[in-house]
Design an enzyme around this catalytic site. Structure first.
Site, PDB file in Angstrom:
ATOM      1  N   ARG A 171       8.464  66.183  21.164  1.00  0.00           N
ATOM      2  CA  ARG A 171       9.467  66.627  20.194  1.00  0.00           C
ATOM      3  C   ARG A 171      10.322  67.721  20.820  1.00  0.00           C
ATOM      4  O   ARG A 171       9.849  68.512  21.619  1.00  0.00           O
ATOM      5  CB  ARG A 171       8.792  67.163  18.926  1.00  0.00           C
ATOM      6  CG  ARG A 171       8.054  66.104  18.126  1.00  0.00           C
ATOM      7  CD  ARG A 171       7.414  66.730  16.894  1.00  0.00           C
ATOM      8  NE  ARG A 171       6.399  67.715  17.251  1.00  0.00           N
ATOM      9  CZ  ARG A 171       5.793  68.500  16.371  1.00  0.00           C
ATOM     10  NH1 ARG A 171       6.132  68.448  15.097  1.00  0.00           N
ATOM     11  NH2 ARG A 171       4.863  69.358  16.762  1.00  0.00           N
ATOM     12  N   ARG A 175      18.489  71.350  15.559  1.00  0.00           N
ATOM     13  CA  ARG A 175      18.837  71.855  14.239  1.00  0.00           C
ATOM     14  C   ARG A 175      20.324  71.704  13.991  1.00  0.00           C
ATOM     15  O   ARG A 175      21.139  72.185  14.780  1.00  0.00           O
ATOM     16  CB  ARG A 175      18.445  73.328  14.112  1.00  0.00           C
ATOM     17  CG  ARG A 175      16.963  73.567  14.276  1.00  0.00           C
ATOM     18  CD  ARG A 175      16.643  75.034  14.099  1.00  0.00           C
ATOM     19  NE  ARG A 175      15.268  75.294  14.509  1.00  0.00           N
ATOM     20  CZ  ARG A 175      14.823  76.463  14.907  1.00  0.00           C
ATOM     21  NH1 ARG A 175      15.661  77.477  14.958  1.00  0.00           N
ATOM     22  NH2 ARG A 175      13.563  76.624  15.254  1.00  0.00           N
ATOM     23  N   ARG A 248       0.231  75.013  36.947  1.00  0.00           N
ATOM     24  CA  ARG A 248       1.454  75.603  37.444  1.00  0.00           C
ATOM     25  C   ARG A 248       1.285  77.115  37.398  1.00  0.00           C
ATOM     26  O   ARG A 248       0.632  77.659  36.499  1.00  0.00           O
ATOM     27  CB  ARG A 248       2.660  75.199  36.588  1.00  0.00           C
ATOM     28  CG  ARG A 248       3.004  73.726  36.694  1.00  0.00           C
ATOM     29  CD  ARG A 248       3.509  73.359  38.074  1.00  0.00           C
ATOM     30  NE  ARG A 248       4.804  73.952  38.368  1.00  0.00           N
ATOM     31  CZ  ARG A 248       5.396  73.887  39.554  1.00  0.00           C
ATOM     32  NH1 ARG A 248       4.782  73.290  40.570  1.00  0.00           N
ATOM     33  NH2 ARG A 248       6.575  74.441  39.754  1.00  0.00           N
ATOM     34  N   ARG A 279      14.169  81.745  34.634  1.00  0.00           N
ATOM     35  CA  ARG A 279      14.755  82.609  33.613  1.00  0.00           C
ATOM     36  C   ARG A 279      14.690  84.064  34.054  1.00  0.00           C
ATOM     37  O   ARG A 279      13.967  84.413  34.990  1.00  0.00           O
ATOM     38  CB  ARG A 279      14.061  82.439  32.266  1.00  0.00           C
ATOM     39  CG  ARG A 279      12.579  82.772  32.252  1.00  0.00           C
ATOM     40  CD  ARG A 279      12.004  82.525  30.857  1.00  0.00           C
ATOM     41  NE  ARG A 279      10.583  82.868  30.778  1.00  0.00           N
ATOM     42  CZ  ARG A 279       9.864  82.862  29.662  1.00  0.00           C
ATOM     43  NH1 ARG A 279      10.429  82.529  28.516  1.00  0.00           N
ATOM     44  NH2 ARG A 279       8.585  83.180  29.677  1.00  0.00           N
ATOM     45  N   GLU A 299      11.763  84.895  36.974  1.00  0.00           N
ATOM     46  CA  GLU A 299      10.560  84.064  37.005  1.00  0.00           C
ATOM     47  C   GLU A 299      10.789  82.831  37.875  1.00  0.00           C
ATOM     48  O   GLU A 299      11.767  82.109  37.693  1.00  0.00           O
ATOM     49  CB  GLU A 299      10.163  83.635  35.596  1.00  0.00           C
ATOM     50  CG  GLU A 299       9.818  84.793  34.682  1.00  0.00           C
ATOM     51  CD  GLU A 299       9.265  84.339  33.342  1.00  0.00           C
ATOM     52  OE1 GLU A 299       8.981  83.118  33.194  1.00  0.00           O
ATOM     53  OE2 GLU A 299       9.110  85.193  32.445  1.00  0.00           O
ATOM     54  N   TYR A 347      -3.082  74.571  26.897  1.00  0.00           N
ATOM     55  CA  TYR A 347      -2.088  75.601  26.635  1.00  0.00           C
ATOM     56  C   TYR A 347      -2.246  76.052  25.190  1.00  0.00           C
ATOM     57  O   TYR A 347      -2.196  75.258  24.256  1.00  0.00           O
ATOM     58  CB  TYR A 347      -0.666  75.091  26.860  1.00  0.00           C
ATOM     59  CG  TYR A 347       0.356  76.161  26.590  1.00  0.00           C
ATOM     60  CD1 TYR A 347       0.614  77.135  27.534  1.00  0.00           C
ATOM     61  CD2 TYR A 347       1.016  76.219  25.373  1.00  0.00           C
ATOM     62  CE1 TYR A 347       1.519  78.151  27.287  1.00  0.00           C
ATOM     63  CE2 TYR A 347       1.927  77.226  25.111  1.00  0.00           C
ATOM     64  CZ  TYR A 347       2.178  78.186  26.070  1.00  0.00           C
ATOM     65  OH  TYR A 347       3.066  79.188  25.813  1.00  0.00           O
ATOM     66  N   ASP A 349      -0.945  78.808  22.188  1.00  0.00           N
ATOM     67  CA  ASP A 349      -0.156  79.923  21.689  1.00  0.00           C
ATOM     68  C   ASP A 349      -1.115  81.045  21.327  1.00  0.00           C
ATOM     69  O   ASP A 349      -2.301  80.820  21.101  1.00  0.00           O
ATOM     70  CB  ASP A 349       0.659  79.496  20.461  1.00  0.00           C
ATOM     71  CG  ASP A 349       1.873  78.655  20.834  1.00  0.00           C
ATOM     72  OD1 ASP A 349       2.405  78.842  21.945  1.00  0.00           O
ATOM     73  OD2 ASP A 349       2.284  77.813  20.017  1.00  0.00           O
TER      74      ASP A 349
END
Length: 369
Positions: A171, A175, A248, A279, A299, A347, A349
Site C-alpha cells: 500500500r 490522499r 540493510r 535523506r 543518511e 520491522y 514501529d
C-alpha cells in the site's frame, strides 16, 4: 546477586519489559553492548539540540495503551511528521496528497488528480504486479513512481525496483486532500528533551551495565538469572548456524552548521538516484528549536556486513524461511525469550515494540509462558 530476569539490550523492548517486571517486584539486570541506553532511539544533546544518532524517530500510535504508557515517562510535543521530497531540486509534499499533485501536474481538484493516476495505471497494462516497480505503478501511476519512489527505493534497498518483491509496498498513502501529515495515527509527537531521558526514567531503579557483550560470555550471564530476555540478532545468538540473516544498514554523516536553519524542515528525502544519500535530517525542527546553530545528518543506506549496525530486516521469501529455522531453534531454548526488532527479525514501529514487550511481561506475570 541472582536475578529473576536478565534483559539483554537496553532499547525500547528491553526497557519496557524490565520496567514492567520491576513493577511486579521482580529483580532485573539489564546489560547493553553499546555505551548508552535507548537502542536506536538514543538521542544526545549537541549545541542544545537533541540529535537522533540513529535516524529520525517520531512516535505515533492509535493505541491508547501505548500512548498512556510512554506519557508516564515523558511529556510529548506536538510534532507532526510532514517530510518533503527533493527530486533534482524540485520539492514535493509527502505523503502523496493534493499539494504533491498540484506541483506535479498543475491540477487543483481531487477529480483531476485521480483521473491522471487512473489513466497512467491503465496505460501501464499491469494486471498482476510481480515486483515492486509494477506494484508501485499499479498504485500511483508512472509519474509519481519515476520521480518520488524509484530512486529513493533503489538507494534504500541497494537493488533495482524490478528485483524487489512487490509486498514491500503493498500500500502507498495517496490522499486526495491537502493533508501532508504523514501518519494518520491518533497520537503523535516526540518526547521533550529526547528519547534517552524517557528511557532513563523507564529504567529507573533497575541495574544497567553498559559495554557488555552477552554472547562473549553467555554462560556467565545466563547463570545470573532464572530467565533471559534476549533482544539482539537471533542468528548471532545461534552462531549463524543456519546462515546469516540479511539486513540493510545506514551510515550517517552528521555535522554542526553555523546557521540557524539549513532546510526549513526536519526531514527532506532525496528521491533521485544520482544523489548518494537518501535523506537529510535537521534535528532542531523535531522540537521547534530556535538555537543559533543547527545540526544535520545525511543518511546513506548500505548492505549490512558483520560489525555494522543492522537496521532493516530484509523480509523476502529467502530470509523469512531462514528466520523460521531460527525461530524453531528459539522455541527449544530453555528459559530464553526472544523479542524486539532483531530478536524477532521484523520491522517494528515504536508503539508495536512497546506493546509487544508489555504483552510478554504480562504473560510472564501470569505464568503462561
Amino acid at each position: 546477586m541472582h536475578y529473576d530476569y536478565l534483559v539483554v539490550g537496553a532499547g525500547l523492548f528491553g526497557a519496557a519489559f524490565a520496567q514492567r517486571m520491576l513493577e511486579t517486584e521482580k529483580s532485573v539486570l539489564v546489560i547493553e553492548k553499546r555505551d548508552h541506553i535507548g537502542g536506536n532511539v538514543f538521542t544526545e544533546e549537541v549545541e542544545g539540540i537533541q540529535v537522533h544518532r540513529y535516524g529520525a524517530h517520531i512516535f505515533h500510535t492509535d493505541s491508547k495503551k501505548a500512548w498512556e504508557y510512554v506519557n508516564r515517562f515523558a511529556e510529548f510535543n506536538r510534532y507532526t511528521n510532514s517530510p518533503i521530497a527533493n527530486y533534482h531540486g524540485q520539492l514535493y509534499s509527502l505523503p502523496f496528497n493534493m499539494y504533491t499533485f498540484h506541483k506535479m501536474w498543475d491540477v487543483n481538484t481531487p477529480i483531476e488528480a485521480a483521473d491522471i493516476i487512473a489513466r497512467q495505471r491503465h496505460d501501464s497494462g499491469i494486471l498482476v504486479p510481480t515486483n515492486l516497480e509494477e506494484q508501485a505503478i499499479s498504485l500511483v501511476g508512472t509519474d509519481i513512481y519515476e520521480k518520488l519512489i524509484k530512486g529513493y527505493t533503489e538507494k534504500q534497498w541497494g537493488r533495482p525496483c524490478r528485483e524487489l518483491p512487490s509486498f514491500i509496498i503493498r500500500r502507498l498513502p495517496v490522499r486526495y486532500t491537502y493533508d501532508n501529515n504523514y501518519f494518520t495515527s491518533r497520537y503523535q509527537g516526540i518526547p521533550i528533551g529526547g528519547y534517552t531521558r524517557m528511557v532513563e526514567k523507564m529504567l529507573s531503579g533497575i541495574e544497567v551495565r553498559l559495554n557488555v557483550d552477552y554472547l562473549e560470555d553467555k554462560a556467565h550471564w545466563d547463570s545470573l538469572a532464572d530467565r533471559v530476555v534476549y533482544t539482539g540478532p537471533i542468528d548471532a545468538y545461534f552462531g549463524y548456524c543456519c546462515g546469516p540473516l540479511a539486513y540493510r544498514s545506514v551510515r550517517f554523516e552528521t555535522e554542526v552548521l553555523d546557521m540557524p536553519n539549513f532546510q526549513g524542515n526536519a526531514v527532506v528525502n532525496y528521491t533521485d538516484r544520482e544523489t548518494p544519500f537518501t535523506r537529510i535530517i535537521e534535528h532542531k525542527h523535531f522540537e521547534f528549536g530556535t538555537q543559533s546553530k543547527t545540526v544535520i545528518s545525511r543518511e546513506y543506506s548500505q548492505e549490512w556486513e558483520p560489525g555494522m549496525e543492522p537496521y532493516y530486516p530484509v523480509n523476502d521469501e529467502k530470509n523469512t524461511a531462514l528466520y523460521e529455522q531460527y525461530r524453531a531453534l528459539a522455541e527449544k531454548e530453555p528459559n530464553i525469550l526472544f523479542g524486539g526488532r532483531l530478536g524477532q527479525y521484523r520491522y517494528y514501529d515504536m508503539d508495536a515494540v512497546l506493546l509487544s514487550a508489555l504483552e510478554l511481561a504480562e504473560k510472564e506475570k501470569e505464568g503462561t509462558l
